[in-house]
Enzyme design. Structure first.
Site, mmCIF file in Angstrom:
data_model
loop_
_atom_site.group_PDB
_atom_site.id
_atom_site.type_symbol
_atom_site.label_atom_id
_atom_site.label_comp_id
_atom_site.label_asym_id
_atom_site.label_seq_id
_atom_site.Cartn_x
_atom_site.Cartn_y
_atom_site.Cartn_z
ATOM 1 C CD GLU C 61 -1.940 -2.286 1.183
ATOM 2 O OE1 GLU C 61 -0.837 -2.669 1.628
ATOM 3 O OE2 GLU C 61 -2.838 -3.076 0.838
ATOM 4 C CG HIS C 130 -12.283 -6.608 5.979
ATOM 5 N ND1 HIS C 130 -11.552 -7.263 6.954
ATOM 6 C CD2 HIS C 130 -11.666 -6.879 4.806
ATOM 7 C CE1 HIS C 130 -10.552 -7.916 6.380
ATOM 8 N NE2 HIS C 130 -10.600 -7.700 5.083
#
Ligand SMILES: Cc1ncc(C[n+]2csc(CCOP(=O)(O)OP(=O)(O)O)c2C)c(N)n1
Ligand SMILES: Cc1ncc(C[n+]2csc(CCOP(=O)(O)OP(=O)(O)O)c2C)c(N)n1
Ligand SMILES: [Mg+2]
Ligand SMILES: [Mg+2]
Lengths: 327, 327, 327, 327
Positions: C61, C130
């Site tokens: 990322e 999430h």
């Protein structure tokens, strides 16, 4: 240091059968989870390790209770081998009160310190610095306990992987780094995520050994792990064991995995770790038909009981939504 | 009995005393070893406690925090140093996801007693990567505690409290205060409890909430207003998460006016939350809007002409206090 | 002329149209290639635009954002995808320090036209890694723009605006809305300007400020109050940084009451800043305190019993609106 | 691919003298900065590269204007060789309006896109993903331009290093990674930050070549760089060149560097790149006494003028404190 892959080892028939039991139990557990997802009884993302069981069994079999494991999202089996009751793991997957996280989580993000199990966040690679910290304390305590840290080949591209392995190398920490190279990171094949053949190569950039082995051969995994554990216990620092394997199911049970060919899947299914090991056990007359029946029955019963327990386990209490944040 | 120390020496003394008191306390970070840290906060520790408890790390902020989490899980009490608070962004995931959520995801079966020391703040010609005040990011994340001492006394007492706390604490030490803030510090074992503010000056007319390096200009501004007969009550928050709601409300109930002063930028700086909470809980009591004097919404420039134009100062605070007094 | 699309398809269409319009636009992220992204937001792009403009990245990322910054410096317009907003913490430094400060430190001689797409939000049994709503961290950091569409129309129009914007934009797309939010979308080149809120329902009695997935329950709650003759003006912020001060003040000037609703946690969620700003700028006009309905200050549990207890909903919003109405 | 270290090269007398000029200018610039810090005329942290000049001259000499460099904090000389006027760099170090950042910064955090210079944040390693992004666009544009990215051996322990080099390997990007291994990261010697002899070893974990060379030999650096540039321009991907060197001064001008021995410093000073190269030039009769005088005079004059300009340059305008944040 003696070469890892040729470590001498001896396993009694009982031990071999125990290994077989674990292979079967872990396979069955994941297969049942897969069914439960299709039945919409388990509502969370489930990441099975079907096809990769030899890695878990081979690496966990030689561990002590005091040793620590830092599993990844496919390694439910390692929780079982390290001592978490199947029913508790099942309740965890159902997000029930009786699970490790009291319903806060429905995956492997919750650990058990007394059993030497670390539960990571979802962030790939983030378990590896923690593994280094655990190993550092084993060294500080002058114990010869070891940390076994798992990661996928995809996770080996994260910054945390690099920082953790480098620190572990500098301090010669008692860690075995186990790469479960199942050829894909979700949909991304290894060739699109790294320009090398073997993740094991990376160990040399941190000053310790890396070996690549057949991750579908439980005895090979056990053998190399024994060697790496001996090194770690002997103060000779970390080893990276790259286990070549393949995940049979999609990335999660919701993934149809169209990104790979039937041929490829067929090839890897032909390398199923369980039949290989079965053949060996039968050749050695360790696994008789009766024993086989007995083990299969034990496995089935264990899973059924776990599901039974989890289904009937109570949901968490809404009042608990706000607890367990601060001490 | 107490003695005079600088803010920096108070930090050093707290570290040394805690390491003597508890063999599980250790420090890690870049250059914290024989060198004694970029600012000297760990000077003498390596000499006294050796390599095993005073660990120079590679440049790996994420690993530094992850390692701390792992060590904490085995009963250690790591005190990690970020060389500058600005670099805490490199360890962000390990702090906000790994450390802050562990107790929650473990269902309360474990906690993470780590301290992350972060030298923060401007006014020292540090430019945009050596002047940041990143506290708000962590105040926003449940599971973390955040403290920011303004005096030598609190620098010592709060660091001891942080080290003994069972939860992850981010400890912001203001660089501007290292040598400028001098004062008595508690001898030995006296700690400053987390979550309790300190009233630095009593007053019935206006409540001023601040912390860190802004305490001094705030007190100066209060004296200015005293000349016009306006008595400002200056509250040093000391802990930003959890902040001391009782102390804030008690003061506002008395003064019916409040000003918040901080060096962090305005938008979503801690002042926003304080203002919102006062509005929610004490709307009826307010005779004037809660105002904020903060750093403007931009980065910290090196040039003193520019930085001094941006930093809150006595004059800006006086102006805001006058606005409130005349409201 | 316009057509009906889902929120997810609107995002996909915006990407495709922008890539057709401007050869400098490209997308990168994990599984965004042939697979089409974890949620399908990039489906079809690889087929149409090929490897060079639809790039599957390793699990990195931080590099994904850093690479985007580099490409932007050479006139490209990268659209980076975080597979889940939760993982944006792994790219934090590259966003808040690299991208957000570049124009400033270059003395205005360059800017960073990148977009970071981040699927955020709960209500989807995602658990604590999430389901996060990390927008406030970025709203707090000068140099970034932050948008959070609530409708298919805005999902398309705001993404186009973000791609054409010269500054770094973090684009939060709410997972709960992907398939649930359907509606007309602008054909072709119509964009939704950054910084402009939308009034979703007019009313003279109470101003309700919200965004993202909270728009629907907010509108439902408004209808509830209409039955008691209380007319709530529902404003969808759409852009969180810079937020639309004029629209907010104009509405509050009319209603003299305001409620803020967001799914992010309360402490230092964007509601804190909105509340503080309304207090600072409209104290005289307020007939009641500005209130907040938010997620409580904890993490997002998997168990629906727990998550639903925590999530803001129509009932909680109705209760708060009633409190304001009766105030 | 032809071996890097034995790349054929030819330099004219004029080129050799130009190299010599750069070595001298860069050395003189840093030495003057060091004096200005002691005189408290430059107030920022200054990180000189004295002793490491051969790396900058050897790597930059073969570059085109279109090639991009991503320097680290000691590489002021690379800004000069890439075309920034000495007076502008000096004004930058003084934090004056005439500097690259208009006083926002007093170091090397500001770049010049037209000259192919990237200005990184302070965060070590953070320039490497950006370098990968720049190189990716060179590939997209089908140019044969190259990015030269610099980092210290200490920075090679950051997560960003790993993620950037891995991505560059996968996409065979036109980058030359130059490691300036000066044996220390601030106070931390290489043996405490990595368990390997050569950082170059790490390249193999990313699928490209790494070579370790004498970084104090300008011709050796130039030779290997030529080879690496040829590979990169030819589409053969990245190369890592590790240049063994030493910094003569402290980490910053404020660091007394007690952590290293006089013997060690003496050994490395005896390896000063400038006399070695001088001897060679004299042996080849390229550098006559007159030429030497002429160059020294040019260097002295250039530096004097730069300082003169910077001292008299105006400070930034306080009104500009808030500009250049957004486009
Ligand atoms: C930091 C981070 N980025 C992205 C993800 C989303 N994600 C979950 S699993 C996965 C693939 C992991 O691949 P690998 O590491 O090889 O493990 P495998 O799933 O193949 O066992 C991704 C991208 C994540 N969990 N964490
Ligand atoms: C991410 C990060 N952590 C810490 C620092 C503080 N710091 C600045 S330079 C330095 C040492 C760098 O060593 P190296 O990379 O070898 O470069 P050198 O200074 O030796 O040229 C440190 C720790 C930083 N700038 N960035
Ligand atoms: Mg994999
Ligand atoms: Mg160095």
């Amino acid at each position: 240091m003696p070469p890892i892959k040729r470590t001498k080892f001896k396993l009694t028939p009982e031990q071999l059968l125990e290994m077989f039991y674990w292979l079967r139990l872990i396979r069955a557990f994941d297969e049942r989870l897969s069914v439960l997802v299709r039945q919409a009884k388990v509502r969370s993302g489930v990441y099975t390790g079907i096809g990769q069981e030899a890695i878990i069994v081979g690496t966990c079999f030689g561990l002590r209770r005091e040793d620590y494991i830092c599993p990844l999202h496919r390694d439910l089996g390692s929780f079982l081998m390290k001592g978490v009751e199947p029913r508790v793991m099942m309740a965890q997957m159902f997000g029930k009160q009786g699970g490790l996280s009291k319903g806060r989580d429905s995956a492997l993000h919750s650990g058990v310190s007394e059993l030497g199990i670390f539960g990571n966040t979802s962030m790939l690679g983030a378990n590896l610095p923690v593994a280094a910290g655990l190993a550092l304390t084993f060294k500080m305590d002058r114990t010869d306990n070891v940390v076994v840290a798992y990661f996928g080949e995809g996770a080996s591209n994260t910054g945390d992987f690099h920082e953790a392995l480098n620190f572990s190398g500098v301090h010669r920490l008692p860690i075995v780094f186990v790469c479960e190279n199942n050829q894909y990171a979700y949909s991304v094949p290894i060739e699109r995520s790294m320009a090398i053949d073997d993740v094991a190569e990376r160990a040399h950039g941190y000053g310790f050994d890396g070996v690549a082995i057949n991750g579908n051969d439980v005895l090979a995994v056990y053998q190399s792990t024994l060697g790496a554990l001996a090194r770690a216990r002997g103060g000779e620092g970390p080893t990276l064991i790259e286990c070549k394997t393949y995940r049979w199911h999609g990335h999660s049970e919701h993934d149809k995995a169209f990104y790979r060919s039937d041929e490829e899947l067929a090839m890897w299914k032909s390398r199923d770790p369980i039949p290989t090991f079965t053949t060996y056990l039968q050749a050695r007359h360790v696994l008789t038909d009766d024993k086989m029946k007995e083990i299969e029955a034990r496995v089935a019963q264990t899973i059924d009981e776990a599901v039974e327990y989890a289904m009937n386990a109570p949901d968490p209490n809404p009042q608990d939504a706000m607890t367990d944040l601060y001490t | 009995m107490s003695k005079e120390l600088s803010y920096l020496d108070a930090i050093r003394e707290a570290l040394a005393e805690e390491m003597r008191r508890d063999a599980k306390v250790f420090v890690l970070g870049e250059d914290v070893g024989a060198y004694g840290g970029a600012f000297g906060a760990t000077q003498g520790l390596h000499e006294e406690f050796g390599d095993a408890r005073v660990i120079d790390t590679p440049i790996s902020e994420s690993a530094i925090v992850g390692i701390s989490v792992g060590a904490a899980l085995r009963g250690y009490r790591p005190v990690a140093e970020m060389q500058f608070a600005d670099f805490i962004s490199c360890a962000f995931d390990q702090i906000v996801n790994q450390a802050a959520t562990l107790r929650f995801r473990y269902g309360g079966r474990a906690s993470v007693p780590i301290v992350i020391r972060a030298p923060s703040g401007g006014g020292v010609s540090g430019g945009l990567y050596h002047s940041q005040n990143p506290e708000a990011w962590f105040v926003h994340r449940p599971g973390l505690k955040v403290v920011a001492p303004a005096t030598a006394f609190d620098a010592k007492g709060l660091l001891k409290a942080a080290i003994r706390d069972e939860d992850p604490v981010v400890y912001f030490e203001h660089k501007y205060l290292y040598r400028r803030a001098k004062g008595p510090v508690p001898e030995g074992d006296e700690i400053v409890p987390i979550g309790v503010a300190a009233t630095r000056r009593e007053g019935d007319d206006i409540t001023l909430l601040t912390y860190g390096a802004m305490l001094t200009p705030s007190l100066e501004a209060a004296e200015e207003l005293a000349k016009d007969g306006v008595e400002v009550e200056v509250i040093d928050l000391r802990t930003l998460q959890p902040f001391d709601r009782d102390a804030i409300f008690a003061s506002v109930d008395k003064t019916n006016r409040a000003l918040i002063v901080h060096e962090d930028v305005k938008t979503l700086g801690i002042g926003a939350e304080l203002s919102a909470v006062i509005m929610e809980e004490r709307f009826e009591q307010l005779d004037a809007p809660v105002l904020r004097v903060t750093y403007p919404d931009t980065h910290s420039p090196f040039s003193q002409v520019l930085e001094q134009a941006n930093l809150p100062n006595t004059k800006k605070i006086v102006d805001a206090l006058r606005r409130l007094a005349e409201y």
